[in-house]
Motif scaffolding. Structure first.
Motif, PDB file in Angstrom:
ATOM      1  N   PRO A   1      -9.225   6.151   3.620  1.00 42.12           N
ATOM      2  CA  PRO A   1      -8.507   4.332   3.826  1.00 42.12           C
ATOM      3  C   PRO A   1      -6.999   4.491   3.193  1.00 42.12           C
ATOM      4  CG  PRO A   1     -10.086   5.506   2.459  1.00 42.12           C
ATOM      5  CD  PRO A   1     -10.167   6.946   3.339  1.00 42.12           C
ATOM      6  N   LEU A   2      -6.347   3.447   3.547  1.00 42.02           N
ATOM      7  CA  LEU A   2      -5.238   2.887   3.148  1.00 42.02           C
ATOM      8  C   LEU A   2      -5.527   2.689   1.371  1.00 42.02           C
ATOM      9  CD1 LEU A   2      -3.424   1.035   5.550  1.00 42.02           C
ATOM     10  CD2 LEU A   2      -3.472   2.976   5.277  1.00 42.02           C
ATOM     11  N   ASP A   3      -4.647   3.297   0.079  1.00 42.55           N
ATOM     12  CA  ASP A   3      -4.438   3.151  -0.967  1.00 42.55           C
ATOM     13  C   ASP A   3      -3.713   1.782  -1.043  1.00 42.55           C
ATOM     14  OD1 ASP A   3      -3.992   3.111  -3.477  1.00 42.55           O
ATOM     15  OD2 ASP A   3      -2.571   4.789  -3.696  1.00 42.55           O
ATOM     16  N   ILE A   4      -4.122   0.668  -0.864  1.00 39.01           N
ATOM     17  CA  ILE A   4      -3.646  -0.699  -0.887  1.00 39.01           C
ATOM     18  C   ILE A   4      -3.223  -1.529  -1.932  1.00 39.01           C
ATOM     19  CG2 ILE A   4      -4.371  -2.856   0.148  1.00 39.01           C
ATOM     20  CD1 ILE A   4      -5.484  -1.743   1.979  1.00 39.01           C
ATOM     21  N   VAL A   5      -2.929  -2.108  -3.008  1.00 36.59           N
ATOM     22  CA  VAL A   5      -2.516  -2.792  -4.344  1.00 36.59           C
ATOM     23  C   VAL A   5      -3.513  -3.882  -3.780  1.00 36.59           C
ATOM     24  CG1 VAL A   5      -1.701  -3.872  -5.918  1.00 36.59           C
ATOM     25  CG2 VAL A   5      -0.602  -1.718  -5.200  1.00 36.59           C
ATOM     26  N   TRP A   6      -4.759  -4.142  -4.354  1.00 36.49           N
ATOM     27  CA  TRP A   6      -5.060  -5.557  -4.039  1.00 36.49           C
ATOM     28  C   TRP A   6      -4.844  -6.542  -5.299  1.00 36.49           C
ATOM     29  CZ3 TRP A   6      -7.414  -6.187   0.475  1.00 36.49           C
ATOM     30  CH2 TRP A   6      -8.403  -5.052   1.024  1.00 36.49           C
TER      31      TRP A   6
ATOM     32  N   ARG B   1       9.535   0.147   1.748  1.00 39.09           N
ATOM     33  CA  ARG B   1       7.784  -0.336   1.165  1.00 39.09           C
ATOM     34  C   ARG B   1       7.160  -0.434   2.625  1.00 39.09           C
ATOM     35  NH1 ARG B   1       9.649  -5.357  -2.379  1.00 39.09           N
ATOM     36  NH2 ARG B   1      10.184  -6.075  -0.399  1.00 39.09           N
ATOM     37  N   TRP B   2       5.577  -0.597   2.118  1.00 35.86           N
ATOM     38  CA  TRP B   2       4.649  -0.432   2.753  1.00 35.86           C
ATOM     39  C   TRP B   2       4.406  -1.768   2.967  1.00 35.86           C
ATOM     40  CZ3 TRP B   2       4.754   2.864   7.026  1.00 35.86           C
ATOM     41  CH2 TRP B   2       5.269   4.211   7.057  1.00 35.86           C
ATOM     42  N   PHE B   3       3.453  -2.408   3.789  1.00 34.52           N
ATOM     43  CA  PHE B   3       2.857  -3.457   3.367  1.00 34.52           C
ATOM     44  C   PHE B   3       1.500  -3.121   4.536  1.00 34.52           C
ATOM     45  CE2 PHE B   3       6.962  -4.394   1.973  1.00 34.52           C
ATOM     46  CZ  PHE B   3       6.466  -5.235   0.580  1.00 34.52           C
TER      47      PHE B   3
ATOM     48  N   PHE C   1       0.804  -1.066   0.376  1.00 36.85           N
ATOM     49  CA  PHE C   1       0.062   0.266   0.062  1.00 36.85           C
ATOM     50  C   PHE C   1       0.718   1.251   0.081  1.00 36.85           C
ATOM     51  CE2 PHE C   1       0.404   0.095   4.634  1.00 36.85           C
ATOM     52  CZ  PHE C   1       0.788   1.454   5.084  1.00 36.85           C
ATOM     53  N   TYR C   2       0.154   2.228   0.053  1.00 34.57           N
ATOM     54  CA  TYR C   2       1.422   3.653  -0.179  1.00 34.57           C
ATOM     55  C   TYR C   2       0.484   4.537   0.239  1.00 34.57           C
ATOM     56  CZ  TYR C   2       3.170   1.220  -4.345  1.00 34.57           C
ATOM     57  OH  TYR C   2       3.449   0.117  -4.805  1.00 34.57           O
ATOM     58  N   PRO C   3       1.372   4.777   1.102  1.00 37.43           N
ATOM     59  CA  PRO C   3       0.365   5.674   2.571  1.00 37.43           C
ATOM     60  C   PRO C   3       0.457   7.331   2.084  1.00 37.43           C
ATOM     61  CG  PRO C   3       2.470   5.342   3.449  1.00 37.43           C
ATOM     62  CD  PRO C   3       2.276   4.801   1.920  1.00 37.43           C
ATOM     63  N   THR C   4      -0.512   8.006   2.102  1.00 37.88           N
ATOM     64  CA  THR C   4      -0.216   9.474   2.455  1.00 37.88           C
ATOM     65  C   THR C   4       0.708  10.346   3.170  1.00 37.88           C
ATOM     66  OG1 THR C   4      -1.760  10.140   3.791  1.00 37.88           O
ATOM     67  CG2 THR C   4      -2.499   9.667   1.458  1.00 37.88           C
ATOM     68  N   PRO C   5       2.001  11.365   2.474  1.00 42.18           N
ATOM     69  CA  PRO C   5       2.683  12.080   3.908  1.00 42.18           C
ATOM     70  C   PRO C   5       1.720  11.539   5.314  1.00 42.18           C
ATOM     71  CG  PRO C   5       2.593  13.274   1.861  1.00 42.18           C
ATOM     72  CD  PRO C   5       1.100  11.836   1.492  1.00 42.18           C
ATOM     73  N   GLY C   6       1.086  12.625   5.113  1.00 42.78           N
ATOM     74  CA  GLY C   6      -0.390  12.503   6.530  1.00 42.78           C
ATOM     75  C   GLY C   6       0.006  11.075   7.028  1.00 42.78           C
ATOM     76  N   GLN C   7      -0.919   9.499   6.362  1.00 45.82           N
ATOM     77  CA  GLN C   7      -0.654   8.571   6.848  1.00 45.82           C
ATOM     78  C   GLN C   7       1.081   8.513   7.457  1.00 45.82           C
ATOM     79  OE1 GLN C   7      -2.281   6.552   3.714  1.00 45.82           O
ATOM     80  NE2 GLN C   7      -4.620   7.143   4.776  1.00 45.82           N
ATOM     81  N   ALA C   8       1.555   8.273   7.023  1.00 48.58           N
ATOM     82  CA  ALA C   8       3.405   7.910   7.165  1.00 48.58           C
ATOM     83  C   ALA C   8       3.841   8.227   8.128  1.00 48.58           C
ATOM     84  CB  ALA C   8       3.846   8.167   5.511  1.00 48.58           C
TER      85      ALA C   8
END
Length: 259
Positions: A137-142, A164-166, A13-20
């Motif tokens: 919500p998280l930007d998840i690659v399903w 990398r985020w998982f 998944f690819y978090p936004t700067p705030g989520q990261a």
């Protein structure tokens, strides 16, 4: 007969700067709480021969949050902090049962960056996962679907050394009863990747040869750096990124073979 098992489904998944930033704070607080609890339990046993359990460390966490020095623990979700204490309890249980070594402190540089959320700390609806303390919500690659009508019981967010985020979702999965079919022999080939007993050959893309040469160069460069230096940290990150690239390509190739 078919059966139901717990299975973890892991996705990028690819978090936004705030989520990261929120996750980075959570990772740091999880590590701090784990280390504080480990120190308290170690001192209790060393000084008083007293075994401190999860309930006692949970009460300690409540006290830590009320202090001026550790008031920042209130800024992140309390669930990952409680889960860190539960993981420490499991580590001590395994130690006392002689199934594992004595628990060790978590390192900011060496330890895995992760946080575990239970159902009270996340919302999963219509394929969208939102964690506590987050509005989006998280930007998840399903990359693969979850089981039909899946309802995750636990969500673990992590970041590897390559940055990398998982996210890993623990769900109930039904294993159907599949009748036995004719077996096919598989052997590693000399000129091909795999050879099947049916005569089919799977070609070897040989892309790992170039990647592994790059990995060897990166590892040699890392070995030349002074321990504890900033250049060594950069070289270690380079090794992690090359290794991640090899892993991604191998996974993509196996996915193509399975489809």
């Amino acid at each position: 007969m078919s059966g139901t098992v717990k299975r973890a489904f892991k996705y990028r998944f690819y978090p936004t700067p705030g989520q990261a930033a929120e996750l980075a704070r959570t990772f740091g607080c999880v590590r701090l709480v784990y280390n504080l609890a480990l120190q308290a339990r170690t001192e209790a046993w060393t000084l008083r021969q007293e075994r401190v359990n999860y309930n006692a460390t949970s009460a300690m966490l409540t006290g830590w949050k009320k202090t001026e020095e550790l008031a920042f623990l209130n800024e992140v979700s309390c669930v990952p902090l409680q889960q860190a204490l539960r993981h420490l309890q499991v580590a001590f249980t395994n130690f006392w049962s002689k199934r594992a070594k004595y628990p060790t402190f978590k390192s900011r540089k060496r330890s895995r960056r992760s946080a575990e959320y239970t159902t009270s700390a996340f919302r999963y609806r219509d394929g969208r996962l939102t964690l506590a303390k987050m509005t989006e919500p998280l930007d998840i690659v399903w990359s693969r679907p979850l089981p039909e009508s899946a309802s995750p019981s636990t969500v673990t967010v992590s970041q590897d050394t390559a940055g990398r985020w998982f996210v890993s979702l623990l769900c109930d999965d039904v294993i159907p009863d599949v009748p036995a079919t004719g077996a096919v022999g598989v052997d590693a080939g000399l000129n091909s990747l795999l050879c099947l007993s049916t005569g089919e050959k799977v070609t070897n893309p040989k892309h790992e040869r170039r990647d592994r040469a790059a990995l060897a160069r990166a590892q040699r460069n890392l070995a030349r750096k002074e321990k504890g230096s900033a250049n060594r940290a950069k070289a270690r990150l380079k090794v992690a990124r090359v290794h991640a690239r090899i892993t991604d390509r191998r996974r993509d190739h196996l996915h193509k073979l399975s489809t």
